[in-house]
Design an enzyme around this catalytic site. Structure first.
Site, PDB file in Angstrom:
ATOM      1  N   GLN A 399      23.763  17.533  43.591  1.00  0.00           N
ATOM      2  CA  GLN A 399      24.278  16.208  43.902  1.00  0.00           C
ATOM      3  C   GLN A 399      25.733  16.230  44.347  1.00  0.00           C
ATOM      4  OE1 GLN A 399      23.604  13.638  40.549  1.00  0.00           O
ATOM      5  NE2 GLN A 399      21.553  14.427  40.227  1.00  0.00           N
ATOM      6  N   THR A 401      30.045  18.073  43.525  1.00  0.00           N
ATOM      7  CA  THR A 401      30.966  18.971  42.851  1.00  0.00           C
ATOM      8  C   THR A 401      31.783  18.188  41.833  1.00  0.00           C
ATOM      9  OG1 THR A 401      31.138  20.282  44.874  1.00  0.00           O
ATOM     10  CG2 THR A 401      32.817  20.655  43.198  1.00  0.00           C
ATOM     11  N   ASP A 511      15.823  15.218  33.726  1.00  0.00           N
ATOM     12  CA  ASP A 511      16.371  16.560  33.995  1.00  0.00           C
ATOM     13  C   ASP A 511      17.057  17.115  32.752  1.00  0.00           C
ATOM     14  OD1 ASP A 511      16.811  18.817  35.463  1.00  0.00           O
ATOM     15  OD2 ASP A 511      18.571  18.066  36.523  1.00  0.00           O
TER      16      ASP A 511
END
Length: 719
Positions: A399, A401, A511
């Site tokens: 997605q 940094t 997740d």
């Protein structure tokens, strides 16, 4: 003496600068060879790693090869320290195709660029694994419909699209510091697939892949660029001058250039593995410098003709008058108005592109409240992160940094910079979910910045990394004790119980894994990364989505049905619990062709009464056997293949609290837990599949109960 040069035209005159050492060939087959790369004579290249061999090939005429790794070179950029090579494609079940050996760059000044490459795989119902140094470092999943045929035309159509998103083709980013790798493809199901269609995987330059797609959109042909039948594709390597070379060489810094420390080939930010050089970017009399910063005398300043400048200013001075001053004042005022309008339009543009309208819609519908969230400016966050310096990077993912930053008030924060490619669903989703979560074991959202080109989220800073790093990289100075493991497991379970049952609307995380469990200053668990999470209605029983997640933690039932339930989070938690018990990774590489799944191994050990063969030695030494078996039974229940038979996170939390309390149930109503005890009395009644009762009876695997004070499924007599 032969000098190799580049020509650069300015508005007034022509400039030339040297790219190769005197007396050395500057090009091969139309490809420029700048120093530190070179050919033929050792004086022409920095060391053996940078030696170029110009070969005569029947297909393309003269072709440069990087001799140290025996790969063809397409281009070299000495100013950005990039070299583009031809990288092999890995094929499976492809007639007439044999795989070339992978490149090993260990010990060299080269690594595969994370920024400029992608990992791509094509095939039906395949798991593509990217392995390095005996560990899985990346991969992706591609699935097909039952009647789908992946022929040449279909593959070309997929690759021409705007990206591979999991249907017959998938792609992912590379890990940092990748110097060697291997690729394996395996079927999604346990049994070998009867589908013998050609499958393949590759590391490829993302820029080349984009141009490949653009070419197809423009021409509509399919013969000239047939990637499926290609053995090599372009990939980008980054490089640096290693410390060992600088110490053992007589390389002198050229005038008007500078060198800076780098760690291109080192995964430790505090370690300098080499150096990179550039021509000076600013100088008093010049606009800028150009040239090869590794060659003495190559950096030249570019400037305008002073005579022409004088004439221009003289004309301006003569034509000045009172009327022009008034005009300039009017223009200045108009400029301020236009500039203000442009800035406003630019902010509105970024606001819309970053999902501001979608966010407003959710705000108006009452889905999210941002009363306490701070709207940060880009200037604030650039100052906090030192202009998003690479040395401030805490981690990278699919997605975006995450950077470490310090605000003006001295508060340490984590700033997440999303990757935007026309899709901002993850950003909006994470903001909406975190804005309505208030739990001590969930990472706290502090604010966001929408008026920037790339959306930004600001979180509390969690200093001690993630559970995966701490668990699998333990040292004797700060070991993970049994008490810490049990406490962390209870905290994670409590957070998931909150998400599933206590929040105003149920939230599926989707997740859960040890890398998404952060550890604060006191090593308390903080659940993070809600980019793929979903809020569902109270009446809903499942969420139907395209399968996505992390290998080793994915619910097998979700794989087959594409229906994600709260029990899918329970399964992922069961894998984390097995990690804490065994100290093993969720997926480990047994050989170059085989990977080992922790969930399957753990379940098999429980069924064969071999639990203590895989339990971590520290756990076996510190914990009581009854407690270990109690937690193992709970993990086994969470890993049940039939989702309906798994416990809820509420039941998991209650059982972990009971185990932590010991045999005498230290957590009772007298310790300020009256509500928990009341809920526990209700919860310990029999429930579907697994039941915990107040009479110290526990169900076994078959749903039968035992009267042991502690042992639900297995007893110490079994071992």
């Amino acid at each position: 003496m032969i000098l190799s040069i580049y020509s650069l035209a300015s508005a007034q005159e022509q400039y030339e600068y040297i790219i190769a050492q005197p007396g050395c060939d500057p090009a091969c087959g139309g490809v420029s060879i700048p120093y530190p790369f070179g050919m033929n004579d050792p004086k022409c290249y920095a060391d053996k790693w940078f030696e170029i061999e110009c070969r005569n090939t029947s297909k393309d005429g003269q072709t440069p090869y990087l001799k140290s790794i025996n790969r063809a070179v397409r281009s070299i950029n000495e100013r950005d320290s990039k070299v583009q090579i031809m990288n092999p494609v890995f094929h499976w079940n492809c007639s007439g195709k044999s795989n070339k050996p992978a490149i090993n760059l260990r010990g060299s000044p080269f690594v595969y660029s994370q920024e400029y490459n992608k990992f791509v795989a094509v095939g039906c119902n395949k798991l593509a694994f990217l392995q390095s140094n005996g560990s899985i470092v990346g991969g992706c999943v591609s699935i097909c419909y039952d009647n789908e045929v992946v022929d040449d035309n279909y593959v070309n159509n997929i690759l021409r699209s705007d990206g591979c998103h999991g249907r017959s083709c998938c792609e992912n980013s590379l890990p940092m510091y990748l110097s060697e790798y291997n690729v394996t493809l395996s079927d999604l199901s346990n049994e070998k697939s009867e589908n013998h269609e050609c499958s393949y995987a590759l590391i490829v330059s993302s820029g080349w892949l984009d141009s490949y797609r653009y070419y197809y959109y423009g021409s509509g042909t399919s013969n000239e660029l047939d990637i499926r039948n290609t053995e090599y594709v372009p990939a980008v390597l980054e490089w640096e001058i290693l410390n060992e070379f600088l110490i053992n060489s007589t390389l002198k810094l050229p005038p008007y250039s500078y060198c800076y420390k780098s760690n291109v080939t080192s995964s430790t930010h505090n370690e300098t593995s080499g150096w990179r050089c550039k021509c000076n970017e600013v100088f008093t009399s010049y606009n800028y410098y150009v040239g090869n910063p590794y060659i003495a005398g190559s950096c030249h300043g570019i400037f305008f003709d002073k005579k022409n400048q004088s004439k221009k200013w003289a004309i301006v001075g003569v034509s000045s008058s009172l009327g022009s001053i008034i005009l300039l004042l009017g223009l200045w005022w108009l400029h301020k108005v236009v500039k203000k309008r442009v800035i406003k339009k630019r902010k509105e543009k970024f606001f819309k592109r970053n999902g501001g309208l979608l966010l407003q819609q959710r705000l108006s519908s009452g889905e999210v409240s941002v009363d306490k969230a701070i709207l940060f400016t880009l200037t604030d966050l650039e100052s906090a992160t030192d202009n998003f310096n690479v040395n401030r990077v805490l981690g990278k993912g699919g997605q975006g940094t995450v950077y470490k930053g310090m605000l003006e008030d001295g508060k340490i924060v984590a700033v997440k910079k999303f990757k935007v490619q026309g899709k901002i669903e993850e950003f909006i989703n994470e903001f909406v979910i975190l804005s309505q979560i208030n739990h001590r074991n969930v990472v706290k959202l502090l604010g966001c910045c929408l008026e920037t080109e790339i959306p930004l989220l600001v979180y509390e800073f969690i200093p001690n990394g993630n559970l995966f790093e701490y668990l699998h990289g333990q040292n004797e100075d700060l070991p993970m004790t049994w008490d810490m493991r049990l406490r962390i497991a209870t905290e994670i379970a409590g957070a998931l119980f909150y998400l599933h049952s206590v929040a105003s609307q149920p939230i599926y995380h989707r997740d859960i894994k040890s890398t998404n469990i952060l550890l604060d200053g006191k090593y308390r668990a903080k659940v993070a990364d809600f980019g793929t999470s979903r809020i569902i209605s109270i009446e809903a029983t499942h969420l139907t989505t395209v399968v996505q997640g992390t290998f080793g933690y994915l619910d097998p039932e979700y794989f087959h049905t594409s229906q994600f339930t709260d029990k899918s989070d329970v399964y992922a938690f069961g894998v984390v619990l097995a990690e804490l018990l065994t100290g093993k990774k969720p997926i480990s590489v047994v050989s170059s062709e085989e990977s080992k799944n922790l969930a399957s191994c753990f379940a098999l050990s429980m069924e064969e009464n071999n639990l203590f063969d895989i339990v971590d030695k520290r756990v076996a030494k510190e914990a009581e056997k009854e407690h270990i078996i109690g937690v193992a039974n709970l993990a086994y229940a969470c890993l049940e293949l039939n989702g309906r038979k798994r416990p809820t996170m509420r039941e998991v939390t209650m059982e972990l609290e009971r185990i932590r309390g010991g045999l005498d149930r230290k957590f009772n109503a007298k310790q300020n837990h009256e509500e928990i005890e009341l809920a526990r009395i209700e919860e310990y009644q029999h429930f579907d599949g697994y039941g915990y009762s107040t009479s110290n009876t526990m169900p076994n695997i078959n749903g039968e109960t035992t009267s042991s004070d502690v042992m639900p499924i297995l007893t110490s007599d079994s071992w």
